[in-house]
Design a protein around this motif. Structure first.
Motif, PDB file in Angstrom:
ATOM      1  N   LYS A  96       3.080   1.816  -8.071  1.00 44.67           N
ATOM      2  CA  LYS A  96       3.898   1.977  -7.757  1.00 44.67           C
ATOM      3  C   LYS A  96       4.945   0.556  -7.649  1.00 44.67           C
ATOM      4  O   LYS A  96       3.832  -0.289  -6.500  1.00 44.67           O
ATOM      5  CB  LYS A  96       4.625   3.166  -6.544  1.00 44.67           C
ATOM      6  CG  LYS A  96       4.131   4.376  -6.701  1.00 44.67           C
ATOM      7  CD  LYS A  96       4.082   5.649  -5.391  1.00 44.67           C
ATOM      8  CE  LYS A  96       3.724   6.864  -6.046  1.00 44.67           C
ATOM      9  NZ  LYS A  96       4.203   7.618  -4.592  1.00 44.67           N
ATOM     10  N   GLU A 156      -1.178   5.051 -11.609  1.00 47.75           N
ATOM     11  CA  GLU A 156      -1.134   5.316  -9.994  1.00 47.75           C
ATOM     12  C   GLU A 156       0.274   3.994  -8.701  1.00 47.75           C
ATOM     13  O   GLU A 156      -0.068   3.914  -8.594  1.00 47.75           O
ATOM     14  CB  GLU A 156      -2.563   4.774  -9.523  1.00 47.75           C
ATOM     15  CG  GLU A 156      -3.940   6.042  -9.887  1.00 47.75           C
ATOM     16  CD  GLU A 156      -4.170   6.932  -9.254  1.00 47.75           C
ATOM     17  OE1 GLU A 156      -3.817   6.474  -7.638  1.00 47.75           O
ATOM     18  OE2 GLU A 156      -4.445   7.992  -9.241  1.00 47.75           O
ATOM     19  N   GLU A 206       7.442   4.120  -0.267  1.00 46.80           N
ATOM     20  CA  GLU A 206       8.111   4.101   0.279  1.00 46.80           C
ATOM     21  C   GLU A 206       8.947   4.632   1.573  1.00 46.80           C
ATOM     22  O   GLU A 206      10.067   4.642   1.102  1.00 46.80           O
ATOM     23  CB  GLU A 206       8.139   6.219  -0.387  1.00 46.80           C
ATOM     24  CG  GLU A 206       7.199   6.968  -1.229  1.00 46.80           C
ATOM     25  CD  GLU A 206       6.005   7.238  -1.733  1.00 46.80           C
ATOM     26  OE1 GLU A 206       5.055   5.831  -1.115  1.00 46.80           O
ATOM     27  OE2 GLU A 206       5.581   6.860  -2.845  1.00 46.80           O
ATOM     28  N   GLY A 250       0.959  -1.038   0.086  1.00 48.62           N
ATOM     29  CA  GLY A 250       0.248   0.038   0.068  1.00 48.62           C
ATOM     30  C   GLY A 250       0.657   1.327   0.099  1.00 48.62           C
ATOM     31  O   GLY A 250       2.327   1.230  -0.414  1.00 48.62           O
ATOM     32  N   ASP A 251      -0.332   2.520   0.295  1.00 48.94           N
ATOM     33  CA  ASP A 251       1.060   3.551   1.015  1.00 48.94           C
ATOM     34  C   ASP A 251       2.364   3.567   1.317  1.00 48.94           C
ATOM     35  O   ASP A 251       2.505   4.662   1.318  1.00 48.94           O
ATOM     36  CB  ASP A 251       0.305   4.641   1.682  1.00 48.94           C
ATOM     37  CG  ASP A 251      -0.183   4.360   2.738  1.00 48.94           C
ATOM     38  OD1 ASP A 251      -0.444   3.706   3.156  1.00 48.94           O
ATOM     39  OD2 ASP A 251      -1.688   5.537   3.064  1.00 48.94           O
ATOM     40  N   GLU A 252       2.407   2.488   2.482  1.00 43.27           N
ATOM     41  CA  GLU A 252       4.008   2.063   3.093  1.00 43.27           C
ATOM     42  C   GLU A 252       5.234   2.093   2.079  1.00 43.27           C
ATOM     43  O   GLU A 252       6.290   2.059   2.116  1.00 43.27           O
ATOM     44  CB  GLU A 252       3.578   1.141   3.835  1.00 43.27           C
ATOM     45  CG  GLU A 252       2.543   1.683   4.959  1.00 43.27           C
ATOM     46  CD  GLU A 252       2.801   0.402   5.839  1.00 43.27           C
ATOM     47  OE1 GLU A 252       3.868   0.580   6.487  1.00 43.27           O
ATOM     48  OE2 GLU A 252       1.643  -0.096   5.163  1.00 43.27           O
ATOM     49  N   ASN A 273       2.340  -1.150  -4.267  1.00 41.42           N
ATOM     50  CA  ASN A 273       1.881  -0.222  -3.896  1.00 41.42           C
ATOM     51  C   ASN A 273       0.062  -0.359  -3.577  1.00 41.42           C
ATOM     52  O   ASN A 273      -1.538   0.056  -3.775  1.00 41.42           O
ATOM     53  CB  ASN A 273       1.672   1.286  -3.859  1.00 41.42           C
ATOM     54  CG  ASN A 273       1.599   1.648  -5.268  1.00 41.42           C
ATOM     55  OD1 ASN A 273       1.398   0.621  -6.199  1.00 41.42           O
ATOM     56  ND2 ASN A 273       0.795   2.819  -5.882  1.00 41.42           N
ATOM     57  N   GLN A 274       0.086  -1.628  -3.995  1.00 41.33           N
ATOM     58  CA  GLN A 274      -1.391  -2.154  -3.891  1.00 41.33           C
ATOM     59  C   GLN A 274      -2.297  -2.617  -2.594  1.00 41.33           C
ATOM     60  O   GLN A 274      -1.227  -3.067  -1.485  1.00 41.33           O
ATOM     61  CB  GLN A 274      -1.755  -3.252  -4.745  1.00 41.33           C
ATOM     62  CG  GLN A 274      -1.466  -3.327  -6.336  1.00 41.33           C
ATOM     63  CD  GLN A 274      -1.993  -4.167  -6.643  1.00 41.33           C
ATOM     64  OE1 GLN A 274      -1.430  -5.725  -6.859  1.00 41.33           O
ATOM     65  NE2 GLN A 274      -2.324  -3.874  -8.132  1.00 41.33           N
TER      66      GLN A 274
END
Length: 125
Positions: A108, A106, A74, A70-72, A124-125
């Motif tokens: 990454k 979208e 980076e 997910g959004d972690e 990033n899913q």
């Protein structure tokens, strides 16, 4: 018939001690079982990863394991890089590289290898 069954990833390595250190200390996976000196089973979320000795270790040239983070993404890339993980950079159409992360719309993705050359990635899913 298998759609509601858990799948297990299997990764061949040449040096189980070196691999165990990487998966446990660098990636933070928890070993939950061993089978002699030939295999360590790691917990990763609700999945397991069998890391086992094989003379064929390092021959796979495709992605072997993907972690959906997910959004972690980076933060995890940064943390792994600080632990010495070297990220792979690929020339892919319609994709731009932002640091060590490949970006396509979208999506990454960041690829890296374990000590035996198994290709792993974060998405990033």
């Amino acid at each position: 018939m298998l759609g509601n069954k858990e799948a297990v990833a299997n990764l061949a390595v040449k040096d189980l001690d070196r691999a165990r250190k990487f998966y446990e200390e660098t990636l933070g996976l928890t070993p939950i079982e061993t089978e002699g000196d030939d295999m360590v089973v790691f917990q990763s979320g609700v999945s397991t990863l069998n890391v086992y000795c094989s003379k064929y270790a390092g021959t796979n040239q495709a992605t072997a394991v993907t972690w959906a983070v997910g959004d972690e993404i980076e933060a995890l890339v940064s943390e792994l890089k600080a632990k010495g993980v070297r990220f792979e950079h690929y020339d892919m159409p319609d994709t731009r590289l932002e640091g060590d992360i490949h970006v396509a719309g979208e999506m990454k993705v960041a690829w890296f290898k374990d000590p035996d050359g198994n290709i792993l990635n974060l998405i990033n899913q």
